[in-house]
Write a protein that holds these residues in place. Sequence first.
Motif, PDB file in Angstrom:
ATOM      1  N   VAL A  51       1.663   8.750   2.850  1.00  0.00           N
ATOM      2  CA  VAL A  51       2.057   7.652   3.651  1.00  0.00           C
ATOM      3  C   VAL A  51       0.908   7.567   4.937  1.00  0.00           C
ATOM      4  O   VAL A  51       0.448   6.618   5.377  1.00  0.00           O
ATOM      5  CB  VAL A  51       3.293   7.685   4.347  1.00  0.00           C
ATOM      6  CG1 VAL A  51       3.818   6.507   5.005  1.00  0.00           C
ATOM      7  CG2 VAL A  51       3.914   7.328   2.671  1.00  0.00           C
ATOM      8  N   ALA A  52       0.872   8.880   5.709  1.00  0.00           N
ATOM      9  CA  ALA A  52       0.184   8.714   6.903  1.00  0.00           C
ATOM     10  C   ALA A  52      -1.143   8.386   6.689  1.00  0.00           C
ATOM     11  O   ALA A  52      -1.758   8.077   7.184  1.00  0.00           O
ATOM     12  CB  ALA A  52       0.218  10.401   7.510  1.00  0.00           C
ATOM     13  N   ASP A  93       0.859  -1.237  -0.109  1.00  0.00           N
ATOM     14  CA  ASP A  93      -0.084  -0.063  -0.022  1.00  0.00           C
ATOM     15  C   ASP A  93       0.655   1.242   0.035  1.00  0.00           C
ATOM     16  O   ASP A  93       0.354   2.203  -0.584  1.00  0.00           O
ATOM     17  CB  ASP A  93      -0.955   0.022   1.174  1.00  0.00           C
ATOM     18  CG  ASP A  93      -2.252  -1.041   1.174  1.00  0.00           C
ATOM     19  OD1 ASP A  93      -2.407  -1.452  -0.162  1.00  0.00           O
ATOM     20  OD2 ASP A  93      -2.787  -1.317   2.272  1.00  0.00           O
ATOM     21  N   ILE A  94       2.115   1.152   0.683  1.00  0.00           N
ATOM     22  CA  ILE A  94       2.588   2.557   0.819  1.00  0.00           C
ATOM     23  C   ILE A  94       4.128   2.460  -0.107  1.00  0.00           C
ATOM     24  O   ILE A  94       4.923   3.238   0.031  1.00  0.00           O
ATOM     25  CB  ILE A  94       3.107   2.727   2.424  1.00  0.00           C
ATOM     26  CG1 ILE A  94       4.057   1.579   3.027  1.00  0.00           C
ATOM     27  CG2 ILE A  94       2.004   2.850   3.217  1.00  0.00           C
ATOM     28  CD1 ILE A  94       4.416   1.998   4.226  1.00  0.00           C
ATOM     29  N   ARG A  95       4.214   1.451  -0.642  1.00  0.00           N
ATOM     30  CA  ARG A  95       5.517   1.119  -1.396  1.00  0.00           C
ATOM     31  C   ARG A  95       6.030   2.272  -2.453  1.00  0.00           C
ATOM     32  O   ARG A  95       7.325   2.601  -2.568  1.00  0.00           O
ATOM     33  CB  ARG A  95       5.316   0.021  -2.485  1.00  0.00           C
ATOM     34  CG  ARG A  95       6.629  -0.330  -3.184  1.00  0.00           C
ATOM     35  CD  ARG A  95       6.509  -1.860  -3.857  1.00  0.00           C
ATOM     36  NE  ARG A  95       7.067  -2.640  -2.467  1.00  0.00           N
ATOM     37  CZ  ARG A  95       6.788  -3.582  -2.351  1.00  0.00           C
ATOM     38  NH1 ARG A  95       6.328  -4.326  -3.197  1.00  0.00           N
ATOM     39  NH2 ARG A  95       7.010  -4.539  -1.136  1.00  0.00           N
ATOM     40  N   GLN A  96       4.918   2.981  -2.981  1.00  0.00           N
ATOM     41  CA  GLN A  96       5.278   4.261  -3.813  1.00  0.00           C
ATOM     42  C   GLN A  96       6.115   5.417  -3.170  1.00  0.00           C
ATOM     43  O   GLN A  96       6.855   5.712  -3.669  1.00  0.00           O
ATOM     44  CB  GLN A  96       3.847   4.579  -4.383  1.00  0.00           C
ATOM     45  CG  GLN A  96       4.264   5.750  -5.471  1.00  0.00           C
ATOM     46  CD  GLN A  96       2.981   6.012  -6.247  1.00  0.00           C
ATOM     47  OE1 GLN A  96       1.865   5.825  -5.887  1.00  0.00           O
ATOM     48  NE2 GLN A  96       2.905   7.391  -6.939  1.00  0.00           N
ATOM     49  N   ASP A  97       5.526   5.561  -1.857  1.00  0.00           N
ATOM     50  CA  ASP A  97       6.066   6.750  -1.200  1.00  0.00           C
ATOM     51  C   ASP A  97       7.037   6.384   0.032  1.00  0.00           C
ATOM     52  O   ASP A  97       7.630   7.150   0.780  1.00  0.00           O
ATOM     53  CB  ASP A  97       5.023   7.531  -0.680  1.00  0.00           C
ATOM     54  CG  ASP A  97       4.327   8.196  -1.860  1.00  0.00           C
ATOM     55  OD1 ASP A  97       5.013   8.789  -2.670  1.00  0.00           O
ATOM     56  OD2 ASP A  97       3.147   8.104  -1.787  1.00  0.00           O
ATOM     57  N   ALA A  98       7.113   4.941   0.353  1.00  0.00           N
ATOM     58  CA  ALA A  98       7.941   4.600   1.673  1.00  0.00           C
ATOM     59  C   ALA A  98       8.268   3.067   1.684  1.00  0.00           C
ATOM     60  O   ALA A  98       7.748   2.423   0.967  1.00  0.00           O
ATOM     61  CB  ALA A  98       7.222   4.974   2.838  1.00  0.00           C
ATOM     62  N   ASP A  99       9.260   2.940   2.558  1.00  0.00           N
ATOM     63  CA  ASP A  99       9.491   1.701   2.857  1.00  0.00           C
ATOM     64  C   ASP A  99       9.301   1.381   4.166  1.00  0.00           C
ATOM     65  O   ASP A  99       9.681   1.879   4.840  1.00  0.00           O
ATOM     66  CB  ASP A  99      11.268   1.432   2.634  1.00  0.00           C
ATOM     67  CG  ASP A  99      11.675   1.790   1.037  1.00  0.00           C
ATOM     68  OD1 ASP A  99      11.096   1.142   0.188  1.00  0.00           O
ATOM     69  OD2 ASP A  99      12.849   2.446   0.932  1.00  0.00           O
ATOM     70  N   GLY A 137       8.227  -2.124  22.649  1.00  0.00           N
ATOM     71  CA  GLY A 137       7.459  -3.228  22.039  1.00  0.00           C
ATOM     72  C   GLY A 137       7.779  -3.454  20.578  1.00  0.00           C
ATOM     73  O   GLY A 137       8.807  -2.850  19.999  1.00  0.00           O
ATOM     74  N   PRO A 138       6.985  -4.422  19.993  1.00  0.00           N
ATOM     75  CA  PRO A 138       7.342  -4.575  18.478  1.00  0.00           C
ATOM     76  C   PRO A 138       7.313  -3.556  17.772  1.00  0.00           C
ATOM     77  O   PRO A 138       5.997  -2.831  17.559  1.00  0.00           O
ATOM     78  CB  PRO A 138       6.263  -5.715  18.177  1.00  0.00           C
ATOM     79  CG  PRO A 138       5.421  -5.655  19.206  1.00  0.00           C
ATOM     80  CD  PRO A 138       5.770  -5.095  20.475  1.00  0.00           C
ATOM     81  N   SER A 139       8.314  -2.938  17.005  1.00  0.00           N
ATOM     82  CA  SER A 139       8.120  -1.591  16.067  1.00  0.00           C
ATOM     83  C   SER A 139       8.534  -1.842  14.884  1.00  0.00           C
ATOM     84  O   SER A 139       9.332  -2.661  14.630  1.00  0.00           O
ATOM     85  CB  SER A 139       9.285  -0.607  16.816  1.00  0.00           C
ATOM     86  OG  SER A 139       8.974  -0.362  18.038  1.00  0.00           O
ATOM     87  N   ALA A 140       7.804  -1.195  14.055  1.00  0.00           N
ATOM     88  CA  ALA A 140       8.111  -0.961  12.562  1.00  0.00           C
ATOM     89  C   ALA A 140       8.085   0.422  12.002  1.00  0.00           C
ATOM     90  O   ALA A 140       7.446   1.394  12.619  1.00  0.00           O
ATOM     91  CB  ALA A 140       7.088  -1.931  11.706  1.00  0.00           C
ATOM     92  N   ILE A 141       9.085   0.676  11.252  1.00  0.00           N
ATOM     93  CA  ILE A 141       9.147   2.235  10.796  1.00  0.00           C
ATOM     94  C   ILE A 141       8.658   2.386   9.366  1.00  0.00           C
ATOM     95  O   ILE A 141       9.406   1.466   8.410  1.00  0.00           O
ATOM     96  CB  ILE A 141      10.508   2.658  10.971  1.00  0.00           C
ATOM     97  CG1 ILE A 141      10.827   2.393  12.319  1.00  0.00           C
ATOM     98  CG2 ILE A 141      10.843   4.076  10.475  1.00  0.00           C
ATOM     99  CD1 ILE A 141      12.118   3.337  12.992  1.00  0.00           C
ATOM    100  N   ALA A 142       7.953   3.377   8.689  1.00  0.00           N
ATOM    101  CA  ALA A 142       8.009   3.591   7.666  1.00  0.00           C
ATOM    102  C   ALA A 142       8.704   4.804   7.212  1.00  0.00           C
ATOM    103  O   ALA A 142       8.624   5.814   7.762  1.00  0.00           O
ATOM    104  CB  ALA A 142       6.387   4.005   7.267  1.00  0.00           C
ATOM    105  N   PHE A 143       9.865   4.566   6.379  1.00  0.00           N
ATOM    106  CA  PHE A 143      10.958   5.461   6.050  1.00  0.00           C
ATOM    107  C   PHE A 143      10.394   6.082   4.717  1.00  0.00           C
ATOM    108  O   PHE A 143      10.383   5.514   3.598  1.00  0.00           O
ATOM    109  CB  PHE A 143      12.131   4.821   5.655  1.00  0.00           C
ATOM    110  CG  PHE A 143      13.026   4.044   6.813  1.00  0.00           C
ATOM    111  CD1 PHE A 143      13.813   5.145   7.818  1.00  0.00           C
ATOM    112  CD2 PHE A 143      12.818   2.740   7.136  1.00  0.00           C
ATOM    113  CE1 PHE A 143      14.178   4.422   8.883  1.00  0.00           C
ATOM    114  CE2 PHE A 143      13.399   2.211   8.296  1.00  0.00           C
ATOM    115  CZ  PHE A 143      14.089   3.236   9.283  1.00  0.00           C
TER     116      PHE A 143
END
Length: 171
Positions: free
Chosen positions: A87-88, A40-46, A73-79
């Motif tokens: 992306v938001a 879903d966010i591949r175009q604007d973020a990793d 806790g379990p974290s993931a980041i959208a760069f």
Amino acid sequence: MAQKDASVAELTKNFENSTAVLLTEYRGLTVAQLKQLRNDIRQDADYAVVKNTLTKIAASNAGVTGLDDELKGPSAIAFVHGDPVAVAKSLRAFAKANPQLVVKGGYFDGAPLTAAEVNKLADLESREVLLAKLAGAMKATMTKAAYVFQALPSKAVRTVDALREKQDTAA
């Protein structure tokens, strides 16, 4: 140890190359759901699942501050390398469909963001819409200016015609 150093170096590079960073908690999401979010966010973020300790070190190396409290806790980041607003919006839409995803905060324009501020970012209109509105406002202003400039000679001509008509009727 070498693998950890490589991970920190890669995360540091991601922080430095990103226009924004959005931090999420993914507890309870399946691999398929995470894959869908990435698509879903591949175009604007990793989107990457990260280790908190290594991420704190990488963020510090990149000069990104204010994320340490959220890295629990379990974290993931959208760069984000594209439009942060898009992306938001995508993260918020995905979180509505999958309540297990929690947006914890982020970093944008040199300042840390709270979850509420990320939500406000998602409320903004896209860059294209804002540019279109600006162009429309500029066009409207130019149209009004052209009308004013055209109205002055037109009014002068009508005044001269009215005076000529008055003289013709008087004579």
